[in-house]
Each structure stands twice: as C-alpha cells, then as structure tokens.
Design an enzyme around this catalytic site. Structure first.
Site, PDB file in Angstrom:
ATOM      1  N   GLY A  53      22.407  33.817   5.308  1.00 27.91           N
ATOM      2  CA  GLY A  53      22.610  35.213   5.626  1.00 27.91           C
ATOM      3  C   GLY A  53      23.609  35.477   6.789  1.00 27.91           C
ATOM      4  O   GLY A  53      24.432  36.210   7.022  1.00 27.91           O
ATOM      5  N   GLU A 102      18.950  40.674   2.633  1.00 34.54           N
ATOM      6  CA  GLU A 102      17.611  40.567   2.573  1.00 34.54           C
ATOM      7  C   GLU A 102      17.282  39.004   2.659  1.00 34.54           C
ATOM      8  O   GLU A 102      17.488  38.148   1.919  1.00 34.54           O
ATOM      9  CB  GLU A 102      17.075  41.022   0.991  1.00 34.54           C
ATOM     10  CG  GLU A 102      17.387  42.604   0.883  1.00 34.54           C
ATOM     11  CD  GLU A 102      16.481  43.344   1.543  1.00 34.54           C
ATOM     12  OE1 GLU A 102      15.615  43.064   2.381  1.00 34.54           O
ATOM     13  OE2 GLU A 102      16.569  44.542   1.384  1.00 34.54           O
ATOM     14  N   GLU A 138       9.892  29.472   8.098  1.00 32.77           N
ATOM     15  CA  GLU A 138       9.327  29.698   6.704  1.00 32.77           C
ATOM     16  C   GLU A 138       9.486  28.722   6.026  1.00 32.77           C
ATOM     17  O   GLU A 138      10.196  27.903   5.866  1.00 32.77           O
ATOM     18  CB  GLU A 138      10.512  30.858   6.132  1.00 32.77           C
ATOM     19  CG  GLU A 138      10.402  31.207   4.819  1.00 32.77           C
ATOM     20  CD  GLU A 138      11.410  32.096   4.086  1.00 32.77           C
ATOM     21  OE1 GLU A 138      12.584  31.750   4.422  1.00 32.77           O
ATOM     22  OE2 GLU A 138      11.333  33.245   3.529  1.00 32.77           O
ATOM     23  N   GLY A 175      18.406  35.790   0.469  1.00 34.59           N
ATOM     24  CA  GLY A 175      18.520  34.242   0.386  1.00 34.59           C
ATOM     25  C   GLY A 175      18.078  34.312   1.880  1.00 34.59           C
ATOM     26  O   GLY A 175      17.549  34.687   2.506  1.00 34.59           O
ATOM     27  N   SER A 176      18.274  33.005   2.330  1.00 36.82           N
ATOM     28  CA  SER A 176      17.782  32.295   3.726  1.00 36.82           C
ATOM     29  C   SER A 176      18.618  32.947   4.822  1.00 36.82           C
ATOM     30  O   SER A 176      19.613  33.450   4.624  1.00 36.82           O
ATOM     31  CB  SER A 176      17.912  30.815   3.757  1.00 36.82           C
ATOM     32  OG  SER A 176      19.343  30.563   3.399  1.00 36.82           O
ATOM     33  N   THR A 177      17.873  33.058   5.856  1.00 37.98           N
ATOM     34  CA  THR A 177      18.391  33.719   7.096  1.00 37.98           C
ATOM     35  C   THR A 177      19.532  32.832   7.454  1.00 37.98           C
ATOM     36  O   THR A 177      20.635  33.407   8.051  1.00 37.98           O
ATOM     37  CB  THR A 177      17.365  33.687   8.141  1.00 37.98           C
ATOM     38  OG1 THR A 177      16.410  34.915   7.598  1.00 37.98           O
ATOM     39  CG2 THR A 177      17.828  34.305   9.544  1.00 37.98           C
ATOM     40  N   LYS A 225      27.205  35.926  -8.252  1.00 38.06           N
ATOM     41  CA  LYS A 225      27.174  34.845  -8.216  1.00 38.06           C
ATOM     42  C   LYS A 225      25.461  34.391  -7.975  1.00 38.06           C
ATOM     43  O   LYS A 225      24.899  34.443  -6.990  1.00 38.06           O
ATOM     44  CB  LYS A 225      27.663  34.045  -6.765  1.00 38.06           C
ATOM     45  CG  LYS A 225      28.238  32.640  -7.126  1.00 38.06           C
ATOM     46  CD  LYS A 225      27.165  31.672  -7.142  1.00 38.06           C
ATOM     47  CE  LYS A 225      26.391  31.281  -5.893  1.00 38.06           C
ATOM     48  NZ  LYS A 225      25.063  30.610  -6.161  1.00 38.06           N
ATOM     49  N   CYS A 240       9.857  36.065  -0.368  1.00 34.42           N
ATOM     50  CA  CYS A 240      10.040  36.405   1.064  1.00 34.42           C
ATOM     51  C   CYS A 240       9.228  37.082   1.834  1.00 34.42           C
ATOM     52  O   CYS A 240       9.077  36.774   2.965  1.00 34.42           O
ATOM     53  CB  CYS A 240      11.394  37.136   0.642  1.00 34.42           C
ATOM     54  SG  CYS A 240      11.398  38.698   0.042  1.00 34.42           S
TER      55      CYS A 240
HETATM   56  P1  NAD Z   1      19.688  30.234  -0.234  1.00 32.28           P
HETATM   57  O1  NAD Z   1      19.971  30.964   1.141  1.00 32.28           O
HETATM   58  O2  NAD Z   1      19.990  28.743  -0.128  1.00 32.28           O
HETATM   59  O3  NAD Z   1      20.500  30.586  -1.553  1.00 32.28           O
HETATM   60  C1  NAD Z   1      20.637  31.818  -1.681  1.00 32.28           C
HETATM   61  C2  NAD Z   1      21.932  32.145  -2.543  1.00 32.28           C
HETATM   62  O4  NAD Z   1      23.017  32.042  -1.705  1.00 32.28           O
HETATM   63  C3  NAD Z   1      22.055  31.241  -3.718  1.00 32.28           C
HETATM   64  O5  NAD Z   1      22.706  31.723  -4.721  1.00 32.28           O
HETATM   65  C4  NAD Z   1      23.070  30.121  -3.174  1.00 32.28           C
HETATM   66  O6  NAD Z   1      23.748  29.311  -4.041  1.00 32.28           O
HETATM   67  C5  NAD Z   1      23.848  31.061  -2.042  1.00 32.28           C
HETATM   68  N1  NAD Z   1      24.660  30.167  -1.139  1.00 32.28           N
HETATM   69  C6  NAD Z   1      24.119  29.354  -0.430  1.00 32.28           C
HETATM   70  N2  NAD Z   1      24.999  28.844   0.536  1.00 32.28           N
HETATM   71  C7  NAD Z   1      25.887  29.796   0.202  1.00 32.28           C
HETATM   72  C8  NAD Z   1      27.137  29.655   1.389  1.00 32.28           C
HETATM   73  N3  NAD Z   1      27.482  28.899   2.258  1.00 32.28           N
HETATM   74  N4  NAD Z   1      27.954  30.630   1.081  1.00 32.28           N
HETATM   75  C9  NAD Z   1      27.594  31.636  -0.041  1.00 32.28           C
HETATM   76  N5  NAD Z   1      26.602  31.586  -0.792  1.00 32.28           N
HETATM   77  C10 NAD Z   1      25.679  30.673  -0.443  1.00 32.28           C
HETATM   78  O7  NAD Z   1      18.210  30.803  -0.615  1.00 32.28           O
HETATM   79  P2  NAD Z   1      17.130  30.205  -1.763  1.00 32.28           P
HETATM   80  O8  NAD Z   1      16.482  29.055  -1.211  1.00 32.28           O
HETATM   81  O9  NAD Z   1      17.720  30.400  -3.177  1.00 32.28           O
HETATM   82  O10 NAD Z   1      16.060  31.542  -1.786  1.00 32.28           O
HETATM   83  C11 NAD Z   1      14.999  31.226  -0.848  1.00 32.28           C
HETATM   84  C12 NAD Z   1      15.082  32.253   0.454  1.00 32.28           C
HETATM   85  O11 NAD Z   1      15.646  33.381  -0.174  1.00 32.28           O
HETATM   86  C13 NAD Z   1      14.238  32.553   1.499  1.00 32.28           C
HETATM   87  O12 NAD Z   1      14.519  32.184   2.565  1.00 32.28           O
HETATM   88  C14 NAD Z   1      13.624  33.797   1.195  1.00 32.28           C
HETATM   89  O13 NAD Z   1      12.728  34.191   1.991  1.00 32.28           O
HETATM   90  C15 NAD Z   1      14.839  34.594   0.547  1.00 32.28           C
HETATM   91  N6  NAD Z   1      14.464  35.667   0.121  1.00 32.28           N
HETATM   92  C16 NAD Z   1      14.486  36.810   0.563  1.00 32.28           C
HETATM   93  C17 NAD Z   1      14.151  38.049  -0.203  1.00 32.28           C
HETATM   94  C18 NAD Z   1      14.151  39.420   0.633  1.00 32.28           C
HETATM   95  O14 NAD Z   1      14.499  40.470  -0.240  1.00 32.28           O
HETATM   96  N7  NAD Z   1      14.328  39.637   1.800  1.00 32.28           N
HETATM   97  C19 NAD Z   1      13.768  37.845  -1.332  1.00 32.28           C
HETATM   98  C20 NAD Z   1      13.695  36.656  -2.025  1.00 32.28           C
HETATM   99  C21 NAD Z   1      14.115  35.529  -1.397  1.00 32.28           C
END
Ligand code: NAD
Length: 500
Positions: free
Chosen positions: A243, A260, A393, A238-240, A184, A294
């Site tokens: 996560g 991550e 962040e 994605g975001s903490t 996804k 990130c």
């Molecule tokens: P996000 O958490 O909003 O979204 C990430 C993904 O999760 C998207 O595909 C989104 O559609 C999905 N998502 C959102 N809510 C969900 C839910 N309830 N259930 C299942 N899936 C869901 O993050 P973002 O804004 O897309 O990305 C930015 C974040 O990602 C920042 O916090 C950044 O630090 C982090 N990030 C981490 C790394 C790493 O390797 N540590 C790398 C890149 C980005």
C-alpha cells in the site's frame, strides 16, 4: 474459456470478452485444503493491462458516459440479480481458491447484491449542492452549484482473503459514480473475478470495456496497473508494505488513491464483561476465517482481575474449534490459504516463544488433517505489547493475551501500535464503553460485538491501516470529483480588476 464440472480454464476479460493473455503463460490455482490444482488463468502482463486500460478509457468516453444515474442504477440492479442467482456457485469458487469456510463465503455472497442495490440507489440520486453566494448581491447576485463527476478509469487491486466482497466494495461505488474499472485480483484467487465478469457479460447491459479483469502477479500486472498513465484513480486492499508503494506511485502522478491495509487490532475485555459473550467475541475476532482478516482482533487485552479465568475459558474454546475441510458445513476453521502463509504464521509463534511468550494452546500443524496449510488455533499468554507478536500483523489464528490494570493503561496499550483499523470493547458499563470509543485511535470500534460489516457503514483505518473509506455513502465520494459552477445573474463585469 473452458469449464468442466470441477476445472476452470479462464482467459483474461477485456472489452467485454475473454481473450488470451499476451505472454501465453498461465498461473495454477489450487485448493488449499489438499493442494489440488483445479483452475488456471493467464499470467497477465503490462501489454494486457495496456489493452484493458484502453478499453476502459473508450467505454468511459463512449457508451458508459451516456448512462445517466437511473440507467446506471438499472445495470447495478441487474448485477445484483445475477449474483443472487449464483450465490452457491460463487461461494464454492471462493472456498476452493482460498480455503475459507464455505459457510462464511456463502454469507458473503448472499449479502453481496446489497452493495450493488445500495450504490445503485445512490447513483440515481448523485447530485451536488446549490450554494447561496452574495457577491454582486446588489445587482442580482450569483448562482453557484456543484456537480459530482466521475474520475475516469479506476485501477483496482485486491487480496485473496475475501476476493469478491473486497472487489465489490470498490466496483459498486465506482460504477455508481460513472467510472470504468480495470481489476487485478490476487494471483491466489483470480477465478471468482473472472466468473463474476462472465455473469456480468451474460446477464446485464453493462457496456463492453466498463469492467475488465487482468489476473497476474502483483509485481507484474499489478505494478503495470499502478504505473499506467491512463489510470485516473487507484483502489487497493492488501498489505501496508505494498500500500505504501502504491501511495508513492499515486503521489508521483497526483492521482487519488483509496487504501485498505493491515491491522493489529485490540480486542479489550473489561472486568464487567459478560465473560461467555466476550470469549465468543474474542474467538470470532481471531479464529474465524483462520485469522486471515485485516480486522483480526489479534491483541486481546484482559483486565488483570479476570485474566486467569478468561485464559482458561478461551483455551478451552480454542481446543473445541472443529478444524477440517472448509467445504464441510460443520467445519469451524479451515487451513490458511497457502504454504508460505503457514510458514509465516508458524515463524511468528516461534518468535513469540523466543521473546518470552508462553503457548497456552496450539501453535502447530494438527497431525490428522491433509495438506500443508492447517495450523491450530493458537493462544499466546505472558505477552508484552512490545513483543513482535503484538506489533506485527500475523494474518493467522494467533491471539496474544495481554493483561491490563485500568482504563488509562489499556487505552495507551491499545493505541501503542502503527495500525488503527479496528477495535473491540467488551463491557456492560456503557459509560466506560463510550469513553473507550472516543479514546481509541481506530477507524471502527465494535462494542460487545466483533467483525460486523454492512454496505451502509463506512469501513477503513486510521494511521498505517489506510487512507479513505469503503462502504456507506462516504465511499461514493472516493470515486467522484467536484466541479463548482458559477452563474452571474447581474450581467455586469464592468470592473474586471475586482474579485468576484
Ligand atoms: P498483498 O499486499 O501481498 O497483495 C494484495 C494485492 O496486491 C494482490 O493482488 C497482489 O498481487 C498485489 N500486489 C502485490 N505486490 C504488488 C505491487 N508491487 N504492485 C501492485 N500490486 C501488488 O496482500 P495479501 O497478502 O494478498 O493480503 C493480505 C493483506 O491484506 C493483509 O495485510 C491484510 O490486512 C490486508 N487486508 C486489508 C483489508 C482492509 O480492508 N483493510 C481487507 C483484507 C485484507
């Protein structure tokens, strides 16, 4: 799917073919530089996720299970070749989705095949250990060994900032280990995943159903994938906040998860640092990719003896950054990925000022650029590590500069955060560097460098920055389970009430 030179209309990719989504609704994809909509994809739903998981299960139990390590390596090499033949196109797709510089995206696409070749090599050599055990040694002993077996169907969810690279960090080791995959992608950047799936279908022998892509919203398609009973492992970047929810769902179903997540990484400049190098390294840490990484080095700790000199040089460099169209190779910083993200970044700058920080440079929208997503590279000084801008962040080009007096103080300040993803240390004193490497709580530390990554080097965070590792041989362990096998050599089970 229909595609003209500039417009893409993809369906979702399930069981080796493009198919319409169940809802019939579509999501627009726009170019952040000027807001033009140039692609649409289906808004995937739980029904689509269900179909994709069923296809992945069938492929896992069927054709893919017959591919041994060497065969999987051959297919991973084919994927690598397909990427290498399309790097320019894929780089442009990435930029048109998320607005990041085409020169950065080109660099990512040119190295992407390394992951498939590297994990292909590991697939061929994926074995367990033989273990000498001494039970019953007087009667011939036991033979014990381990097998590394795949987990099953992997559900992967990725963000918008480096779409294909962060997908690859999951897909390459997952396929190498013999799993199947339902992906996804972010609703902001789904097009490159679908084009990638198309390339895989056209140019490789990967069986249908091994790789499936269901675009859609996080709270709909994403949540359906996380909660699906047929998924055996979750991999998320994605975001903490999200996560944490995914970890809870995985805990409820007792399935493994790799996370991550976010960061608030310290980039530390000591008095012995080569100042010009350090300023460049700090720019690389926070202004490259418009701060949307990130690992962004968003807390810049500078020794008090060089603080003012550093701030002068840093603001001068910030003023010099060329903003513009991310497709222009001369551009150094593009827009942030979408309007809401701009609002978030801007509100953090305002919050910083309210709490006592001084905006030494930037903080606003430049008036000579189109669209709504440009924000100047921003330098905040007079920042205290307890302020919101130093704790949360921001995910934008905002550096908080914080002075420190000595090594102990900066270690305490650097570690005083919920996160633990990365850190940078700038010093010419290698004993000092080594002390810092040992004392900083982070999954990655760069000495006199920032933001270097490789397919061979583990990537991941401590504390709220995640669980598990991507990249390197360690990542393969995230996609296998270990089976221990015992052979009794003695043929003697005459005492069934003893152990062993
Ligand atoms: P996000 O958490 O909003 O979204 C990430 C993904 O999760 C998207 O595909 C989104 O559609 C999905 N998502 C959102 N809510 C969900 C839910 N309830 N259930 C299942 N899936 C869901 O993050 P973002 O804004 O897309 O990305 C930015 C974040 O990602 C920042 O916090 C950044 O630090 C982090 N990030 C981490 C790394 C790493 O390797 N540590 C790398 C890149 C980005």
């Amino acid at each position: 799917m229909s595609q003209t030179d500039d417009d893409y209309e993809y369906d979702l990719f399930v069981d080796g073919a493009f198919r319409p989504g169940a809802s019939g609704d579509r999501i627009d994809v726009s170019f952040p530089y000027d807001g033009t909509v140039w692609a649409t994809v289906p808004r995937g739903t739980a029904t689509d996720v269900d179909r994709a998981v069923a296809a992945a299960r069938d492929a896992f139990e069927g054709p893919w299970s017959e591919f041994g390590g060497s065969e999987r390596r051959r297919v991973l090499d084919q994927i690598a070749d397909a990427i290498d033949a399309h790097t320019e196109e894929l780089a442009e797709l990435e930029t048109r989705q998320n607005g990041k510089l085409v020169r950065e995206m080109r660099g990512q696409m040119e190295s992407l095949s390394d992951w498939y070749r590297y994990y292909g090599g590991l697939a061929e050599d994926l074995g367990g250990r033989t273990i000498p055990v001494e039970n019953k040694s007087e009667t011939g002993g036991m033979l014990a060994y381990t097998r590394k077996e795949p987990l099953g169907v992997v559900g992967a969810i990725t963000p918008w900032n480096s779409p294909l690279m962060l997908t690859t960090w999951k897909l390459a080791p997952a396929l190498a280990a013999g799993n199947t995959f339902v992906h996804k992608p972010s609703e902001e950047t789904p097009v490159s995943a679908l084009r990638f799936a198309e390339l895989v279908a056209q140019h490789t022998d990967l069986p249908d159903g091994v790789y499936n892509v269901v675009p859609g919203h996080g709270t709909e398609a994403g949540a359906a994938l996380v909660d699906h009973e047929g998924v055996d492992k979750l991999a998320f970047t994605g975001s903490t906040t999200v996560g944490r929810d995914i970890a809870s769902a995985a805990g409820e179903r007792l399935i493994p998860v790799t996370l991550e997540l976010g960061g608030k990484s310290p980039n530390i400049v000591f008095e012995s640092a080569d100042l010009e190098n350090a300023v460049n390294g700090v720019v690389k840490g926070i202004f490259a990719a418009t701060g949307q990484t990130c690992v962004a080095g968003s807390r810049v700790f500078v020794h008090e003896s060089i603080h003012d000199e550093f701030v002068d040089a840093f603001t001068e460099r910030a003023a010099d950054v060329t903003l513009g169209n991310p497709l222009d190779p001369e551009t150094q910083m593009g827009p942030v990925a979408f309007r809401d993200q701009w609002e978030t970044v801007r509100s953090y700058v305002e919050r910083g000022a309210e709490e006592g920080a001084t905006v030494a440079f930037g903080g606003d929208r430049p008036d000579d650029l189109p669209g709504e997503c440009f924000i100047e590279p921003t330098v905040l000084v007079d920042v205290d590590n307890d302020m919101t801008v130093a704790r949360e962040e921001i995910f934008g080009p905002v550096a908080s500069v914080i002075p420190f007096a000595d090594e102990d103080e900066v270690v305490d300040l650097a570690n005083d955060t919920d996160y633990g993803l990365a850190a940078g240390v700038w010093t010419e004193d290698m004993r000092q560097a080594n002390r810092l490497v040992e004392r900083i709580d982070a999954g990655m530390v760069w000495v006199n460098e920032y933001r270097a990554v490789s397919h061979k080097v583990p990537f991941g965070g401590y504390k709220d920055s995640g669980i598990g590792r991507e990249n390197g041989a360690e990542a393969l362990d995230e996609y296998v389970q270990t089976k221990s096998v015992w052979y009794d050599q003695s043929g003697d089970v005459s005492d069934p009430f003893s152990l062993g």
